[in-house]
Write an enzyme that holds these catalytic residues in place. Structure first.
Site, PDB file in Angstrom:
ATOM      1  N   GLU A  96      -6.427   5.214   7.226  1.00 16.97           N
ATOM      2  CA  GLU A  96      -5.826   6.515   7.099  1.00 16.97           C
ATOM      3  C   GLU A  96      -7.547   7.559   6.290  1.00 16.97           C
ATOM      4  OE1 GLU A  96      -2.528   5.627   5.408  1.00 16.97           O
ATOM      5  OE2 GLU A  96      -2.008   4.904   7.041  1.00 16.97           O
TER       6      GLU A  96
ATOM      7  N   SER B  82       3.621  -2.131  10.303  1.00 12.94           N
ATOM      8  CA  SER B  82       4.738  -2.079  10.213  1.00 12.94           C
ATOM      9  C   SER B  82       5.127  -3.552  10.244  1.00 12.94           C
ATOM     10  CB  SER B  82       4.899  -1.390  11.782  1.00 12.94           C
ATOM     11  OG  SER B  82       4.175  -0.268  12.167  1.00 12.94           O
TER      12      SER B  82
ATOM     13  N   GLU C   8      -5.889  -4.396  10.071  1.00 12.53           N
ATOM     14  CA  GLU C   8      -3.900  -3.244  10.486  1.00 12.53           C
ATOM     15  C   GLU C   8      -4.499  -2.561  12.089  1.00 12.53           C
ATOM     16  OE1 GLU C   8      -2.331  -2.279   6.315  1.00 12.53           O
ATOM     17  OE2 GLU C   8      -4.159  -1.202   7.136  1.00 12.53           O
TER      18      GLU C   8
ATOM     19  N   GLY D 176       2.534   2.337  10.427  1.00 16.10           N
ATOM     20  CA  GLY D 176       3.252   3.612  10.264  1.00 16.10           C
ATOM     21  C   GLY D 176       4.347   3.829  10.974  1.00 16.10           C
TER      22      GLY D 176
ATOM     23  N   LYS E  84       0.080   3.940  -0.360  1.00 19.25           N
ATOM     24  CA  LYS E  84      -0.235   5.781  -0.175  1.00 19.25           C
ATOM     25  C   LYS E  84      -0.401   6.628  -0.642  1.00 19.25           C
ATOM     26  CE  LYS E  84       0.394   3.818   4.306  1.00 19.25           C
ATOM     27  NZ  LYS E  84       0.298   3.830   5.988  1.00 19.25           N
TER      28      LYS E  84
ATOM     29  N   HIS F 127      -9.531   1.774   4.665  1.00 23.00           N
ATOM     30  CA  HIS F 127      -8.167   2.200   5.154  1.00 23.00           C
ATOM     31  C   HIS F 127      -8.103   2.716   6.363  1.00 23.00           C
ATOM     32  CE1 HIS F 127      -4.210   2.914   6.181  1.00 23.00           C
ATOM     33  NE2 HIS F 127      -3.379   1.890   5.588  1.00 23.00           N
TER      34      HIS F 127
ATOM     35  N   ASN G 198       0.901  -1.325   0.083  1.00 26.59           N
ATOM     36  CA  ASN G 198       0.156   0.396  -0.036  1.00 26.59           C
ATOM     37  C   ASN G 198       0.897   1.419   0.233  1.00 26.59           C
ATOM     38  OD1 ASN G 198      -1.835   2.423   1.022  1.00 26.59           O
ATOM     39  ND2 ASN G 198      -2.319   1.983   2.185  1.00 26.59           N
TER      40      ASN G 198
END
Ligand code: PGA
Length: 255
Positions: A100, A216, A170, A176, A15, A98, A13
């Site tokens: 985010e 991560s 996730e 991150g 991003k 996701h 991904n």
């Protein structure tokens, strides 16, 4: 994981990283490193990079995904991209929900469900993301959160359609941050999702479902995470931007 029952998929991904030229360069570097992978290899890239990614992956075993799609086929949604648009240019996968997007762009369980529906209706393979934030883990409600997100996303999805879906667990606190879930924490929640799917569908459907871990995951911890019985691959952010690291994760999933 149980390779006899399901296939591991390692998806990058990216991003909001890489221009089209950088996309071409990274995929050209990655392709020879993952050519003998014994797992699915996907790169999910920004919309503007899709053409470059599709071009660069021609003749390779790398599949291309988008990072989102709208729920409507077309219409007055300035700045959005629809599932039929992605399908027409040859995109195969799409990341949906996701964290985010949930955190910064108002994504809700309801819109995740609508986007998943649009992806399925247009022949795209959705990678549906679920996961708890730190306060929810600390409050001991991880199972509740993940169960409710997954149930909602799968509302109206038939058993036949479920075969096209990947669920990515996730934990938001691990994305991150360099704080990976332990092998056991990752496996525990992936197993919870699998039991839920067994309840909602059947044991055979649950056994066949690819459930990724993301947060991560990198070349150093992938071996342990991917050795877990219910972790069937990974959704990789930071480490997917470095060809050698992503290739090492693909290698770990191919064992
Ligand atoms: P990370 O991102 O690997 O950089 O933690 C994972 C993701 O957001 O999918």
């Amino acid at each position: 994981m149980n390779k006899a029952l399901r296939k591991a998929v390692i998806a990058g991904n990216w991003k909001m990283n890489n221009t089209p030229a950088q996309t071409k360069a990274l995929i050209e570097e990655l392709a020879p490193l993952v050519a003998d992978a014994d797992c699915g290899v996907v790169v999910c890239v920004p919309f503007i990079d899709l053409h470059a990614a599709l071009e660069a992956t021609k003749g390779t075993n790398i599949k291309v995904g988008a990072e989102n799609c709208h729920w409507a086929a077309s219409g007055a949604f300035t700045g959005e991209v629809s599932a039929p648009m992605l399908k027409e240019i040859g995109v195969e996968y799409v990341v949906i929900g996701h964290s985010e997007r949930r955190q910064y762009f108002g994504e809700t369980d309801e819109t995740v469900k609508a986007r998943t529906r649009a992806a399925l209706d247009n022949g795209l393979l959705p990678i549906v993301c679920v996961g708890e934030v730190l306060e929810q883990r600390e409050a001991g409600i991880t199972e509740q959160v993940v169960t409710s997100q997954t149930t909602k996303a799968l509302e109206g999805v038939t058993a036949e359609e479920l075969k096209k879906i990947i669920i990515a667990y996730e934990p938001v606190w691990a994305i991150g941050t360099g704080k990976t879930a332990t092998d056991e924490q990752a496996n525990e929640v992936c197993a919870i999702i699998r039991s839920l799917v067994e309840e909602l569908y059947s044991k055979a459907d649950a056994d066949a479902l690819t459930i990724q871990y993301g947060g991560s995951m990198n070349d150093a911890n992938a071996d342990g995470l991917l050795a877990q019985s219910d972790v069937d691959g990974g959704l990789i952010g930071g480490a997917s931007l470095v060809a050698s690291k992503f290739a090492a994760i693909v290698k770990a999933a191919s064992k």
